[in-house]
Write an enzyme that holds these catalytic residues in place. Structure first.
Site, PDB file in Angstrom:
ATOM      1  N   HIS A  23       0.570  -1.452  -0.224  1.00  0.00           N
ATOM      2  CA  HIS A  23      -0.024  -0.051  -0.382  1.00  0.00           C
ATOM      3  C   HIS A  23       1.421   1.278  -0.108  1.00  0.00           C
ATOM      4  CE1 HIS A  23      -3.860  -1.847   1.642  1.00  0.00           C
ATOM      5  NE2 HIS A  23      -3.888  -2.120   0.160  1.00  0.00           N
ATOM      6  N   HIS A  79     -11.181 -10.359  -6.831  1.00  0.00           N
ATOM      7  CA  HIS A  79     -10.870  -8.525  -6.240  1.00  0.00           C
ATOM      8  C   HIS A  79     -10.244  -7.877  -6.852  1.00  0.00           C
ATOM      9  CE1 HIS A  79      -9.554  -5.261  -3.904  1.00  0.00           C
ATOM     10  NE2 HIS A  79      -8.883  -5.816  -3.205  1.00  0.00           N
ATOM     11  N   GLU A  81      -7.849  -4.388  -6.388  1.00  0.00           N
ATOM     12  CA  GLU A  81      -6.721  -4.138  -5.856  1.00  0.00           C
ATOM     13  C   GLU A  81      -5.822  -4.605  -7.292  1.00  0.00           C
ATOM     14  OE1 GLU A  81      -6.071  -3.491  -1.812  1.00  0.00           O
ATOM     15  OE2 GLU A  81      -5.334  -2.199  -2.679  1.00  0.00           O
ATOM     16  N   ASP A  83      -3.094  -5.447  -6.353  1.00  0.00           N
ATOM     17  CA  ASP A  83      -1.772  -6.744  -6.399  1.00  0.00           C
ATOM     18  C   ASP A  83      -2.735  -8.109  -6.498  1.00  0.00           C
ATOM     19  OD1 ASP A  83      -4.198  -5.597  -4.229  1.00  0.00           O
ATOM     20  OD2 ASP A  83      -2.970  -7.207  -2.581  1.00  0.00           O
ATOM     21  N   HIS A 147     -11.930  -6.781   2.006  1.00  0.00           N
ATOM     22  CA  HIS A 147     -11.389  -4.588   2.691  1.00  0.00           C
ATOM     23  C   HIS A 147     -12.466  -3.918   2.062  1.00  0.00           C
ATOM     24  CE1 HIS A 147      -8.089  -3.811   0.751  1.00  0.00           C
ATOM     25  NE2 HIS A 147      -8.155  -5.016   0.338  1.00  0.00           N
ATOM     26  N   ASP A 166      -8.347 -11.398   0.225  1.00  0.00           N
ATOM     27  CA  ASP A 166      -7.070 -10.998   1.678  1.00  0.00           C
ATOM     28  C   ASP A 166      -7.865 -11.544   2.716  1.00  0.00           C
ATOM     29  OD1 ASP A 166      -6.176  -9.269  -0.531  1.00  0.00           O
ATOM     30  OD2 ASP A 166      -7.606  -7.650  -0.158  1.00  0.00           O
ATOM     31  N   TYR A 194      -1.881  -8.227   9.606  1.00  0.00           N
ATOM     32  CA  TYR A 194      -2.617  -8.151   8.640  1.00  0.00           C
ATOM     33  C   TYR A 194      -3.712  -7.721   8.679  1.00  0.00           C
ATOM     34  CZ  TYR A 194      -4.704  -9.554   4.146  1.00  0.00           C
ATOM     35  OH  TYR A 194      -5.113  -9.201   3.035  1.00  0.00           O
ATOM     36  N   HIS A 227      -2.473 -13.729  -0.334  1.00  0.00           N
ATOM     37  CA  HIS A 227      -1.396 -13.596   0.729  1.00  0.00           C
ATOM     38  C   HIS A 227      -0.735 -14.173   1.381  1.00  0.00           C
ATOM     39  CE1 HIS A 227      -1.506  -9.458  -1.216  1.00  0.00           C
ATOM     40  NE2 HIS A 227      -2.964  -9.457   0.198  1.00  0.00           N
TER      41      HIS A 227
HETATM   42 FE1  FEO Z   1      -6.652  -6.202  -1.166  1.00  0.00          FE
HETATM   43 FE2  FEO Z   1      -4.444  -8.131  -1.267  1.00  0.00          FE
HETATM   44  O1  FEO Z   1      -5.415  -6.559  -2.349  1.00  0.00           O
END
Ligand code: FEO
Length: 400
Positions: A23, A79, A81, A83, A147, A166, A194, A227
């Site tokens: 981030h 998701h 995002e 990543d 999230h 996530d 996390y 992750h």
């Molecule tokens: Fe919300 Fe691992 O991205």
């Protein structure tokens, strides 16, 4: 290189050993991270998620070594995002017509980031299913605000795998991949960090989602997050931990967080820490100079605490910018069920303690009346005032 997960399911993600922050620079990744993508090869071939944008070409080249990309029947984007969606541009350049299953909000976030490219989006919502052959199917579960508004999980019947994205993840590079093979201390340290720094602001939604997941009564053999380690041995252990953490969690711990100009406020911080131990020897005490300590690690300790004492000297009719920035992050994390106290030295106008109290109250803390406001350097009476402050923080009398 693929790693076998279960049945016809493989991990095909990217282990980011060198990653130092996430981030932007907002989250320290002291043990690296990974972006987990998964390949299902039943009658249908399904790719679940991709990797972060800088690794997109490596990801596609590695995937080509495992399968003919034209064999992929569809992509699941849990998701938007970057990543997890960051390799879509490179991947869809090779298979432009293949369907992408995701939530309506994920279409917004993916098109918002990469532009309208005419991709074949198939919008899904909770309970929608996709047959993949062999009597197995994928069931989609929206994970709104866990999230992001676009987040979802995908459950695979037959193998009983929850691809949770996530949720239940950790920023933790684990070549061994599975939770039972990972270093257990680091696994839980990173899972908690996390949760605290990414998911805690959404704890009320998380509690509802955990109840909804439990009501679905799905057998879960594996939780495969996006992750870190894959939860294979007793996967529900992390669900149980999340239930505890999302419920105004606290331990018998107090954190003292401060910054100092000429060591006066540091002396007060150390006096408060010593007094906590004197009054309550069983209480764990943590002391951090927030200008020097890693803020994500400090927040994790604050999350575990039942109370905090925050200190800053007065400077420029206000507080030190290090403490101000730290308090802004504290507010974002929306901790619950914690007391707070303020302290600080001053030489002239002396507003810091009042400002600290206001900011702590604004961050959702139960701020006690007692404080220490010390002119120039702490004197004996200032240090003695630590007894009253600490007893109030601990909810006991100073002589107990
Ligand atoms: Fe919300 Fe691992 O991205």
């Amino acid at each position: 290189m693929r790693k076998h997960i279960k049945g016809n399911v493989s991990w095909v993600g990217y282990i980011d050993w060198e990653l130092e922050t996430f981030h932007g620079d907002d989250y320290s990744t002291m043990n690296g991270s990974s972006q987990n993508a998964y390949l299902i090869e039943e009658e249908k071939t399904v790719l679940i998620d991709t990797v972060w944008t800088p690794h997109r070409f490596d990801f596609v080249e590695n995937l080509k070594k495992e399968i003919d990309l034209n064999k992929i029947d569809c992509v699941i984007a849990n998701h938007g995002e970057c990543d997890h969606s960051g390799a879509l541009t490179a991947l869809m350049a090779e298979i432009p017509d293949k369907p992408i299953y995701c939530t309506a909000n994920a279409v917004k976030s993916i098109e918002g980031q990469y532009g309208k490219r005419g991709w074949n989006f198939n919008v899904v919502k909770t309970g929608d299913e996709l047959e993949i052959g062999g009597g197995k199917k994928l069931v989609f579960i929206e994970m709104r605000m866990l999230h992001w508004p676009d987040s979802m999980a995908t459950y695979m019947t037959g193998e009983n795998i929850l691809f949770a994205n996530d949720a239940f993840g950790q920023h933790f590079a684990v070549e061994e991949l599975f939770n039972d093979r990972a270093n257990q201390c680091l696994l839980y340290k990173e899972a908690l960090k996390y949760f605290v720094n990414i998911l805690n602001p959404f704890a009320p939604m998380l509690k509802k989602k955990l109840a909804e997941l439990a009501a679905l009564n799905l057998p879960i053999d594996i939780i495969a997050p996006s992750h870190g380690a894959v939860w294979r041995e007793n996967p529900m252990q992390i669900v149980e931990k999340y239930a505890q953490w999302a419920d105004a969690y606290q331990e018998d711990q107090v954190t003292v967080a401060y910054d100092t100009m000429w060591e006066g406020t540091a002396k007060l911080a150390h006096a408060i820490a010593a007094e906590i131990s004197r009054q309550s020897p069983g209480t764990v005490v943590k002391v951090f100079n927030v200008a020097k300590a890693d803020k994500n690690e400090v927040m994790t300790e604050v999350f575990k605490s039942k109370a905090v004492a925050v200190g800053s000297p007065t400077v420029g009719n206000s507080i030190l910018s290090s403490v101000a920035g730290w308090l802004e992050f504290l507010k974002q994390l929306k901790f619950k069920n914690k007391k707070a106290a303020a302290f600080g030295c001053y030489g002239w106008s002396g507003e810091s303690v009042k400002i600290l109290k206001e900011l702590l109250a604004g961050a959702g803390f139960d701020v006690i009346d007692e404080s220490i406001r010390s002119l120039w350097n702490p004197e004996e009476e200032d240090l003695a005032a630590a007894a009253a402050l600490v007893s109030s923080l601990l909810g006991k009398s100073p002589e107990e």
